[in-house]
Motif scaffolding. Structure first.
Motif, PDB file in Angstrom:
ATOM      1  N   ARG A   1      31.216  33.961 -45.699  1.00  0.00           N
ATOM      2  CA  ARG A   1      31.263  35.166 -44.878  1.00  0.00           C
ATOM      3  C   ARG A   1      30.221  35.080 -43.757  1.00  0.00           C
ATOM      4  NH1 ARG A   1      33.249  40.341 -43.317  1.00  0.00           N
ATOM      5  NH2 ARG A   1      31.442  41.509 -42.730  1.00  0.00           N
TER       6      ARG A   1
ATOM      7  N   TYR B   1      31.863  34.648 -35.370  1.00  0.00           N
ATOM      8  CA  TYR B   1      32.427  35.825 -34.709  1.00  0.00           C
ATOM      9  C   TYR B   1      31.420  36.427 -33.731  1.00  0.00           C
ATOM     10  CZ  TYR B   1      34.743  40.342 -34.191  1.00  0.00           C
ATOM     11  OH  TYR B   1      35.355  41.449 -33.675  1.00  0.00           O
TER      12      TYR B   1
ATOM     13  N   VAL C   1      31.420  32.739 -41.054  1.00  0.00           N
ATOM     14  CA  VAL C   1      32.468  33.389 -40.257  1.00  0.00           C
ATOM     15  C   VAL C   1      31.852  34.441 -39.340  1.00  0.00           C
ATOM     16  CG1 VAL C   1      34.423  34.963 -40.418  1.00  0.00           C
ATOM     17  CG2 VAL C   1      34.335  32.970 -41.888  1.00  0.00           C
ATOM     18  N   GLU C   2      30.944  35.211 -39.896  1.00  0.00           N
ATOM     19  CA  GLU C   2      30.328  36.280 -39.114  1.00  0.00           C
ATOM     20  C   GLU C   2      29.521  35.689 -37.954  1.00  0.00           C
ATOM     21  OE1 GLU C   2      28.473  39.187 -41.517  1.00  0.00           O
ATOM     22  OE2 GLU C   2      27.939  40.446 -39.819  1.00  0.00           O
TER      23      GLU C   2
END
Lengths: 232, 583
Positions: free
Chosen positions: A15, A22, A18-19
């Motif tokens: 996560r 992003y 991914v964050e």
């Protein structure tokens, strides 16, 4: 216990990657990571779908975003942010929700955000209240009518709860390709009866390896399976 | 009378049923690629309503049947002073065998009014023309037997004509229906003919242009070759069967000089030459490893990018030319979208397309002087040779972005207001912290049995409550009934007391049952009253006598007052209950 902690740690690490992607604007990498996670899981979690929807939205792939948000909403029907993002993605695709009466709209919203358990609780409460009222005020017309109305509402709520159990919800899909041509039979050489645009939602009656039979407000027919993303 | 007239009319119509005749098919034996023609004629001289029709012919495998017509012929002949009219309606039926063999058509059917008149069966035999291959050849070049869906299939058809025949050729036609519409594919744009010595001849029903190829030598003979190409994009998985193409050509076998010195054809011959049937397999593009940026490009591609100018101010525009070249479904590929290119605003795109190259020009504007380069642009495609997904990337292009002069600012963009996008208003809600989403467990499905039980149970409880309320209401409305129902219980309570007076308890019981006071029970007509309430006479007598004895015992006239009283009450109670339930 240790293995659960390891899974949680791994999920957290994925996560954060991914964050980070992003936040850095590397939406394609974040989406690729999330899609691999989603595609590998038979029941992907709502968070991954929501995040993937955001990445797709940022990449301008609004139909894919709408599809992912819809899948997320199936798992978290009360999440207002997912609902808003879906509306915005559909707005970008040129779809506006139909204008309805505020009361009807608020009722629809309220119903859409209820979980089966809370609807069952509502149905039971209404049913109990209605029956008790009917027994208590059986000789008084006014309260008796009110009790009957409550009972009718209980029937509606019970129907909403029981409907997916009696008739499982129809498969839904979002058109992912730029446009999808609907034909009367699963054959490429037949004339096109309807053209669906990216992001449109259709009900799916059946699917084969290459084709899917879909139902849309303007007609029904067969579209290439690859043009669609199944929601449920 | 009128019925008789109708019968006569029907009979007349039967008598005047027209004759249907068939001539052909001619020739009965055709060269494969050629056709045979049958003519169906109907004598329409009689009193016909004109309602004549040839019904659609039945289908025979590998035999194409087409109907032309009808044609009407009418003539008037004077016979001994009177004018006689003759009329014929005819159809031309063309049989075109698709393979060698004997074909028997079950016969055609002519509809005359409400009658259907069948013809005899029609037979056509198709044989390969062996002579044609001496003067011509036909080749179909398809590089592979297997393709991926959305991978272009390039077909090259080469027609070879003996050099000596080329100049004498009168007609040339290639018949291969799949060249017009290959099943399971969409035709791709045709490239221009590669050389100027192109010739035109019909392919199926339309004129097509073929380029002159290199001459070929076969068996010591020189053949002129003509090549034309087609490309198809398969859009479904499966097998595609391509029937053998046929080249039909008619050439002069004998000529003579004409009036103006030109050559006149004195004798000509029609010949056929055949290509090979082909079968192609169309495979699906695998799902595994499909990159997110894959937009349907299939083939082998190269990408390159150029930007100009490389030096600019913040807010100024640069043109980024992104080129895709290669072999594949280039025309159908969706180019990369740069709407969300970080640090840049995209004003728009323009595009130039050729069969082998697409150039997309992005109009970009750097949003700050921090932009140092135009990032690499990725383009994913499915490489059909490697049978794997590939991602081609352009090189990042360094740029120099100068800041705006002091005091200057960027004008608001055309599609954006001069304010930041607000999540939840005009922008999506972003990623959430790990505690952001509500738990999904409450969306899990319910157990149908549990739902049924829960939804039904209030009704069951309400039903029981209703019965209880109903009973209470009835009791309130009829106290004597309650008194009678509870009489036995009250008697037992009283008799169980140490200071019980059996006579009083029994009289009270009977009073409850007779709905009167205990004092009114003790009377000579007790037996009759009990019998009137439904007890049989014997039991009523015994009850009356037992009450008398119980009263006597109170005054010392009898002993053992309670003996047998309880069973007697039970017996009376049973009798009353039986009577009540029967009622």
């Amino acid at each position: 216990m240790m293995s659960l902690a390891a899974i949680a740690l791994l999920a957290w690490a994925t996560r954060s990657d991914v964050e980070a992607d992003y936040r850095a604007g590397n939406y394609a990498a974040a989406l690729a990571e999330l899609r691999s996670k989603i595609d590998a899981s038979p029941d992907p979690d709502a968070r991954a779908l929501y995040d993937a929807g955001n990445c797709a939205y940022r990449l301008g792939r609004h139909s894919e975003a709408a599809w992912l948000y819809r899948r997320a909403l199936l798992r978290t029907p009360r999440d207002e942010e997912t609902r808003f993002n879906l509306r915005l993605a559909e707005h970008k695709l040129g779809y506006e929700p139909p204008q309805t009466e505020p009361l009807v709209e608020s009722m629809r919203q309220w119903l859409a955000t209820r979980s089966p358990r809370s609807m069952l609780a509502v149905a039971l409460a209404l049913e109990t209240a209605g029956l008790a009222g009917l027994l208590a005020f059986r000789r008084r017309a006014g309260p008796r009518t009110l009790a009957l109305l409550v009972l009718a509402a209980a029937f509606v709520a019970g129907g909403i709860v029981a409907r997916p159990l009696v008739a499982p919800p129809r498969l839904q899909a979002v058109v992912l390709s730029k446009e999808s041509r609907v034909r009367s039979e699963p054959r490429d050489d037949l004339p096109v009866v309807l053209t669906l645009k990216a992001g449109e939602t259709v009900a799916v009656d059946e699917t084969s390896e290459r084709w899917a039979r879909v139902r849309h407000a303007e007609g029904r027919g067969w579209v290439p399976r690859d043009d669609l993303g199944l929601v449920n | 009378m009128s019925a008789l007239a109708c019968l006569l009319l029907v009979a007349a119509a039967r008598v005047q049923a027209p004759e249907v005749s068939v001539d052909g098919p001619n020739p009965a034996v055709v060269k494969l690629g050629g056709s045979a023609v049958a003519t169906v004629s109907v004598d329409a001289s009689g009193a016909l309503s004109g309602d004549l029709d040839l019904l659609p012919p039945e289908k025979v495998p590998n035999l194409l049947v087409s109907v032309q017509g009808p044609t009407r012929q009418e003539s008037f002949v004077s016979v001994r002073g009177s004018i006689k009219r003759t009329a014929t309606v005819s159809w031309r039926v063309v049989f075109l065998p698709q393979t060698e063999g004997v074909f028997t058509h079950p016969g055609l059917r002519v509809r005359v009014g409400s009658d259907v008149i069948p013809t005899r069966a029609l037979r056509v035999e198709a044989v390969r023309d062996v002579a044609g291959s001496k003067f011509a050849f036909l080749e179909v070049e398809i590089p592979r037997e297997s393709y991926f869906v959305h991978e272009p299939i390039r077909v090259k058809v080469r027609v070879g004509l003996d050099h000596s025949v080329t100049s004498n050729t009168i007609q040339l036609q290639l018949v291969a229906p799949w060249l017009d519409a290959m099943p399971g594919t969409v035709p791709m744009e045709r490239a221009a003919s590669p050389n100027s010595q192109a010739i035109q001849f019909p392919v199926n029903e339309e004129m097509a242009e073929a380029a002159r190829g290199e001459p070929r030598t076969r068996d010591g003979r020189t053949f002129d070759t003509f090549v034309f190409e087609r490309a198809f994009l398969p859009n479904r998985v499966g097998a595609i069967e391509l029937a053998a193409p046929v080249l039909r050509f008619r050439y002069a076998t004998r000529t003579r000089p004409g009036f103006f010195g030109e050559r006149e054809v004195e004798a000509a011959e029609t010949a056929f030459v055949y290509g090979d049937a082909r079968k192609l397999a169309i495979e699906p593009i695998p799902e595994a490893g499909r990159p997110p940026s894959f937009t349907g490009a299939v083939g082998r591609f190269r990408v390159a990018a150029e930007a100009s100018p490389r030096e600019l101010r913040v807010g100024e525009s640069l043109k980024l030319d992104f080129r895709i070249e290669g072999e594949g479904n280039l025309a159908f590929v969706e180019p990369p979208r740069l709407d969300a290119l970080e640090g840049f605003h995209l004003f728009g795109t323009t595009e130039q397309k050729t069969p082998t190259r697409r150039t997309i020009t992005y109009d970009l504007s750097p949003l700050s002087e921090q932009a140092r380069e135009v990032p690499a642009i990725a383009f994913s495609y499915f490489d059909t040779e490697k049978r794997a997904f590939e991602t081609a990337r352009t090189e990042p292009i360094p740029i120099t972005v100068r800041p705006l002069p002091p005091g200057a600012g960027l004008a608001p963009l055309a599609d954006a207001a001069d304010r930041r996008a607000v999540p939840g208003v005009d922008d999506i809600h972003d990623m959430k912290p790990l505690v952001g989403l509500p738990p999904a467990s409450d969306a899990s499905p319910l157990d149908p049995a549990l739902v049924t039980l829960l939804l039904v149970s209030p009704w069951a409880i309400a039903g029981i409550a209703w019965l209880a309320v109903r009973r209470r209401d009835r009791d309130r409305a009829d106290p004597a009934r309650v008194r009678a129902r509870e009489a036995a219980a009250r008697f037992r309570r009283e008799i169980a007391s140490p200071s019980a007076d059996p006579a009083s308890a029994f009289a009270g019981y009977l009073a409850d049952r007779l709905s009167c006071s205990p004092a009114a029970v003790i009377a000579p007509d007790l037996e009759d009253r009990l019998a009137a309430r439904g007890l049989d006479r014997d039991l009523a007598r015994r009850a009356a006598s037992r009450l008398t004895r119980a009263i006597e015992s109170r005054y010392g006239g009898a002993s053992s007052a309670t003996d047998g009283l309880a069973p007697l009450v039970d017996e009376i109670e049973s009798a009353f209950r039986a009577k009540e339930s029967a009622r």
